[in-house]
Design a protein around this motif. Structure first.
Motif, short mmCIF file in Angstrom:
data_model
loop_
_atom_site.label_atom_id
_atom_site.label_comp_id
_atom_site.label_asym_id
_atom_site.label_seq_id
_atom_site.Cartn_x
_atom_site.Cartn_y
_atom_site.Cartn_z
N CYS A 131 -6.07 6.54 3.24
CA CYS A 131 -5.87 5.10 3.39
C CYS A 131 -4.39 4.78 3.49
N VAL A 132 -3.59 5.46 2.65
CA VAL A 132 -2.14 5.20 2.63
C VAL A 132 -1.52 5.59 3.97
N ARG A 133 -1.91 6.74 4.47
CA ARG A 133 -1.31 7.22 5.72
C ARG A 133 -1.81 6.43 6.91
N TYR A 134 -3.10 6.07 6.89
CA TYR A 134 -3.64 5.31 8.01
C TYR A 134 -2.91 3.97 8.15
N CYS A 135 -2.69 3.34 7.02
CA CYS A 135 -2.04 2.03 7.03
C CYS A 135 -0.61 2.16 7.56
N ALA A 136 0.07 3.22 7.17
CA ALA A 136 1.47 3.37 7.56
C ALA A 136 1.62 3.90 8.98
N GLU A 137 0.77 4.86 9.35
CA GLU A 137 0.98 5.55 10.63
C GLU A 137 0.33 4.84 11.80
N ILE A 138 -0.87 4.32 11.59
CA ILE A 138 -1.59 3.73 12.72
C ILE A 138 -1.47 2.21 12.75
N LYS A 139 -1.73 1.57 11.60
CA LYS A 139 -1.63 0.11 11.59
C LYS A 139 -0.18 -0.35 11.45
N LYS A 141 1.39 -1.25 8.90
CA LYS A 141 1.51 -2.41 8.03
C LYS A 141 2.09 -2.04 6.67
N GLU A 142 1.87 -0.83 6.26
CA GLU A 142 2.39 -0.34 4.99
C GLU A 142 1.99 -1.23 3.81
N VAL A 143 0.70 -1.52 3.74
CA VAL A 143 0.20 -2.40 2.70
C VAL A 143 -0.16 -1.61 1.44
N ILE A 144 -0.64 -0.40 1.66
CA ILE A 144 -1.16 0.36 0.51
C ILE A 144 -0.27 1.57 0.27
N THR A 145 -0.09 1.88 -0.99
CA THR A 145 0.83 2.98 -1.32
C THR A 145 0.39 3.69 -2.59
N PHE A 146 0.99 4.84 -2.80
CA PHE A 146 0.81 5.51 -4.09
C PHE A 146 1.85 4.96 -5.04
N VAL A 147 1.45 4.69 -6.28
CA VAL A 147 2.44 4.34 -7.28
C VAL A 147 2.34 5.31 -8.45
N ASP A 148 3.42 5.34 -9.23
CA ASP A 148 3.53 6.22 -10.38
C ASP A 148 3.45 7.69 -9.94
N ARG A 149 3.28 8.56 -10.90
CA ARG A 149 3.31 9.97 -10.54
C ARG A 149 2.43 10.78 -11.47
N GLY A 150 2.28 12.04 -11.10
CA GLY A 150 1.52 12.96 -11.92
C GLY A 150 0.10 12.48 -12.15
N THR A 151 -0.33 12.58 -13.41
CA THR A 151 -1.71 12.21 -13.71
C THR A 151 -1.94 10.70 -13.58
N ASN A 152 -0.86 9.93 -13.58
CA ASN A 152 -1.03 8.47 -13.49
C ASN A 152 -0.99 7.95 -12.06
N ARG A 153 -0.80 8.86 -11.11
CA ARG A 153 -0.66 8.44 -9.72
C ARG A 153 -1.93 7.75 -9.25
N GLU A 154 -1.75 6.63 -8.56
CA GLU A 154 -2.93 5.94 -8.06
C GLU A 154 -2.56 5.13 -6.82
N ILE A 155 -3.60 4.72 -6.07
CA ILE A 155 -3.32 3.90 -4.90
C ILE A 155 -3.20 2.45 -5.33
N SER A 156 -2.37 1.71 -4.60
CA SER A 156 -2.16 0.32 -4.96
C SER A 156 -1.83 -0.48 -3.71
N PHE A 157 -2.50 -1.62 -3.57
CA PHE A 157 -2.16 -2.52 -2.47
C PHE A 157 -1.00 -3.40 -2.90
N CYS A 172 -9.24 1.02 6.54
CA CYS A 172 -9.07 2.19 5.68
C CYS A 172 -10.30 2.44 4.82
N PHE A 173 -11.13 1.43 4.62
CA PHE A 173 -12.28 1.60 3.72
C PHE A 173 -13.19 2.76 4.12
#
Lengths: 201, 147
Positions: A131-139, A141-157, A172-173
């Protein structure tokens, strides 16, 4: 473009330069399981499920097929015991996060992965980054991203942009290998509670 | 933090996007945290997507997206300090300040962090306030100096 002779699971194939093992295998008709791979996007090598054994000049090593370019006299083995074991372990780890995923369950059956082997930690996300790459590479728009790191890493709009863009897109759904609902949930959360977003400490 | 101050920092790096982390670090140093508006300004000025700025700001522990107190208390939880009573020290500091690790008290005076090894194992259990090691005194005395 010069032709490169390679061997995949005993089948010879004339690959062209710049091809990855995964693309060559597809041409030959050998199936390699993938989760984070999508033709339109740059290969990511995140899920490692496409791990294969590549033998060059008598030495064999484990590589991610979606990233590894073909080279001269390459011998690829896609279903050795070692490879199967790795895939089984990866699937078991991912199933701890997304036990309900149909894609994962289908692969789990094939590789004999036990979905109850590890303690459940249902985040529903296996960090494939589709979802993160689709939004950035094709659309773009760069709306969705990974935040934090390691075990806390998660996707975030990002709520500010999501409120304008996502309503009409949501492309992306269906890409999500675990559950399309997960992205929907994160998006709803971002739009309803923008203040909760990314306050990670 | 106003735009002029941000501009000043960005100008130091000629507005080059590759210095994003350094710029964020300087803002963090000056402002003690990175408000969302500041991150947005930085992303516009450097022409880096907000997505990328957020990704970096959440990735590194140096950056805080919530306000930090004037005095940052760091308590070492490394092996040497653990053996010499870091748990007790942490408990006492928690009682004195009323905050848990990762939190900031309501008047913005202290924020508490735990970490591993501040590089001063011989005087453990180590507590740092505002970057200074607090040596040979009780936590209450140390905190009083920064009230």
């Amino acid at each position: 473009m010069s032709k490169i002779l390679i061997k995949i699971d005993g089948r010879e194939f004339e690959a062209s330069e710049g091809m990855t093992i995964l693309q060559a295998a597809k041409e030959v008709g050998v199936e390699i399981p993938t989760l984070c791979y999508y033709e339109k996007l740059e290969p990511y090598g995140g899920c490692r499920l496409c791990t294969v054994e590549a033998e060059i000049r008598g030495r064999s090593k484990l590589v991610a097929a979606c990233l590894y370019p073909v080279e001269k006299d390459l011998i690829v083995r896609t279903r050795t015991e070692k490879v199967d074991q790795i895939r089984k372990m990866l699937l078991e780890l991912m199933l701890a996060h997304a036990p309900a995923s149909r894609d994962l369950q289908a692969y789990a059956e094939e590789y004999g992965a036990d979905k109850n082997r590890f303690q459940k930690e249902s985040s529903f996300c296996i960090h494939c980054g589709l979802c993160v790459r689709y939004c950035a590479e094709i659309k773009k728009k760069e709306v969705i991203t990974f935040v934090d790191r390691g075990t806390n890493r998660e996707i975030s709009f990002i709520p500010e942009i999501a409120s304008q863009e996502c309503e009409n897109c949501k492309e992306c759904f269906p890409l999500c290998p675990t559950e399309a609902l997960q992205a929907a949930y994160v998006l709803t959360q971002a739009l309803s509670f923008p203040s909760l977003q990314s306050v990670t400490e | 933090m106003d735009n002029a101050a941000i501009d000043h920092i960005i100008n130091k790096y000629q507005g080059q996007a590759r210095f994003l982390i350094q710029i964020l670090m300087e803002i963090q140093e000056e402002n003690r945290w990175l408000p969302r508006e500041v991150l947005k300004t930085v992303s516009e000025k450097l022409d880096v997507s907000f997505r990328q700025v957020m990704r970096i700001a959440t990735m590194y522990k140096t950056f805080s997206l919530v306000p930090k107190g004037h005095n940052e208390i760091h308590i070492c939880m490394g092996n040497a300090c653990h053996v010499r009573g870091a748990e007790r020290l942490l408990k006492e500091v928690q009682e004195l300040t009323g905050i848990k690790p990762g939190e900031t008290d309501s008047d913005g005076k202290f924020s508490l962090e735990i970490g591993c090894c501040r590089g001063n194992c011989c005087s453990g259990p180590v507590m740092e306030i505002g970057g200074k090691t607090q040596d040979k005194m009780s936590p209450a005395e140390a905190l009083k100096n920064y009230e």
